[in-house]
Design a protein around this motif. Structure first.
Motif, PDB file in Angstrom:
ATOM      1  N   LEU A  41       0.828  -1.211   0.000  1.00 48.08           N
ATOM      2  CA  LEU A  41       0.000   0.000   0.000  1.00 48.08           C
ATOM      3  C   LEU A  41       0.860   1.258   0.000  1.00 48.08           C
ATOM      4  O   LEU A  41       0.522   2.245  -0.654  1.00 48.08           O
ATOM      5  N   LEU A  42       1.974   1.232   0.726  1.00 46.93           N
ATOM      6  CA  LEU A  42       2.886   2.379   0.722  1.00 46.93           C
ATOM      7  C   LEU A  42       3.426   2.629  -0.681  1.00 46.93           C
ATOM      8  O   LEU A  42       3.471   3.775  -1.148  1.00 46.93           O
ATOM      9  N   ILE A  43       3.825   1.583  -1.351  1.00 49.76           N
ATOM     10  CA  ILE A  43       4.361   1.708  -2.701  1.00 49.76           C
ATOM     11  C   ILE A  43       3.274   2.181  -3.664  1.00 49.76           C
ATOM     12  O   ILE A  43       3.483   3.118  -4.440  1.00 49.76           O
ATOM     13  N   LYS A  44       2.111   1.559  -3.595  1.00 43.56           N
ATOM     14  CA  LYS A  44       1.000   1.894  -4.489  1.00 43.56           C
ATOM     15  C   LYS A  44       0.592   3.354  -4.352  1.00 43.56           C
ATOM     16  O   LYS A  44       0.279   4.015  -5.343  1.00 43.56           O
ATOM     17  N   ASN A  45       0.600   3.870  -3.127  1.00 46.10           N
ATOM     18  CA  ASN A  45       0.169   5.243  -2.870  1.00 46.10           C
ATOM     19  C   ASN A  45       1.332   6.230  -2.815  1.00 46.10           C
ATOM     20  O   ASN A  45       1.166   7.359  -2.371  1.00 46.10           O
ATOM     21  N   MET A  47       3.927   6.504  -0.867  1.00 47.17           N
ATOM     22  CA  MET A  47       4.132   7.025   0.478  1.00 47.17           C
ATOM     23  C   MET A  47       5.396   6.461   1.134  1.00 47.17           C
ATOM     24  O   MET A  47       5.598   6.631   2.330  1.00 47.17           O
ATOM     25  N   VAL A  48       6.244   5.800   0.363  1.00 47.84           N
ATOM     26  CA  VAL A  48       7.462   5.202   0.919  1.00 47.84           C
ATOM     27  C   VAL A  48       8.346   6.288   1.531  1.00 47.84           C
ATOM     28  O   VAL A  48       8.875   6.109   2.636  1.00 47.84           O
ATOM     29  N   ASN A  49       8.510   7.406   0.832  1.00 47.65           N
ATOM     30  CA  ASN A  49       9.358   8.489   1.353  1.00 47.65           C
ATOM     31  C   ASN A  49       8.830   9.023   2.674  1.00 47.65           C
ATOM     32  O   ASN A  49       9.612   9.335   3.579  1.00 47.65           O
ATOM     33  N   LEU A  50       7.516   9.123   2.818  1.00 45.82           N
ATOM     34  CA  LEU A  50       6.929   9.602   4.066  1.00 45.82           C
ATOM     35  C   LEU A  50       7.205   8.620   5.207  1.00 45.82           C
ATOM     36  O   LEU A  50       7.549   9.031   6.319  1.00 45.82           O
ATOM     37  N   GLU A  54       9.367   9.429   8.579  1.00 46.08           N
ATOM     38  CA  GLU A  54       8.870   9.160   9.927  1.00 46.08           C
ATOM     39  C   GLU A  54       9.878   8.314  10.705  1.00 46.08           C
ATOM     40  O   GLU A  54      10.181   8.591  11.864  1.00 46.08           O
ATOM     41  N   GLN A  55      10.428   7.309  10.049  1.00 48.01           N
ATOM     42  CA  GLN A  55      11.424   6.451  10.693  1.00 48.01           C
ATOM     43  C   GLN A  55      12.651   7.256  11.112  1.00 48.01           C
ATOM     44  O   GLN A  55      13.126   7.129  12.244  1.00 48.01           O
ATOM     45  N   ASP A  56      13.159   8.084  10.220  1.00 45.96           N
ATOM     46  CA  ASP A  56      14.341   8.907  10.531  1.00 45.96           C
ATOM     47  C   ASP A  56      14.089   9.814  11.728  1.00 45.96           C
ATOM     48  O   ASP A  56      14.933   9.949  12.618  1.00 45.96           O
ATOM     49  N   ILE A  57      12.912  10.439  11.761  1.00 47.17           N
ATOM     50  CA  ILE A  57      12.570  11.353  12.864  1.00 47.17           C
ATOM     51  C   ILE A  57      12.483  10.587  14.179  1.00 47.17           C
ATOM     52  O   ILE A  57      13.047  10.997  15.196  1.00 47.17           O
ATOM     53  N   LEU A  58      11.779   9.462  14.175  1.00 48.54           N
ATOM     54  CA  LEU A  58      11.584   8.711  15.416  1.00 48.54           C
ATOM     55  C   LEU A  58      12.859   8.051  15.919  1.00 48.54           C
ATOM     56  O   LEU A  58      13.016   7.833  17.121  1.00 48.54           O
TER      57      LEU A  58
END
Length: 75
Positions: A41-45, A47-50, A54-58
């Motif tokens: 779903l991330l790839i389809k939409n 949203m992988v970069n988002l 989020e991972q980098d920030i957390l």
């Protein structure tokens, strides 16, 4: 065997791309929130970069009012 057995569903991330579960780390018995994202779903939409942002920030934040990510797993 899982290092973080899943205990219960906490939420569905707004139904968008994943779910959040309550798990318990076997070694320390520490409770952890476990966010599971649907990669397709991330790839389809596109949203992988988002998700990566989020991972980098957390992983790097040190703010007392934000959670810190301790682990990242990929399957």
């Amino acid at each position: 065997k899982s290092v973080f057995p899943i205990l219960t569903l906490l939420g569905d991330c707004g139904g968008a791309f994943g779910k959040v579960y309550l798990g318990q780390e076997k070694e320390s018995n520490t409770f952890r929130a476990i966010k599971v994202l649907n990669k397709m779903l991330l790839i389809k939409n596109q949203m992988v970069n988002l998700a990566e942002l989020e991972q980098d920030i957390l992983l790097t934040n040190k703010h007392p009012n934000l959670i810190k990510m301790d682990y990242v797993f990929q399957t």
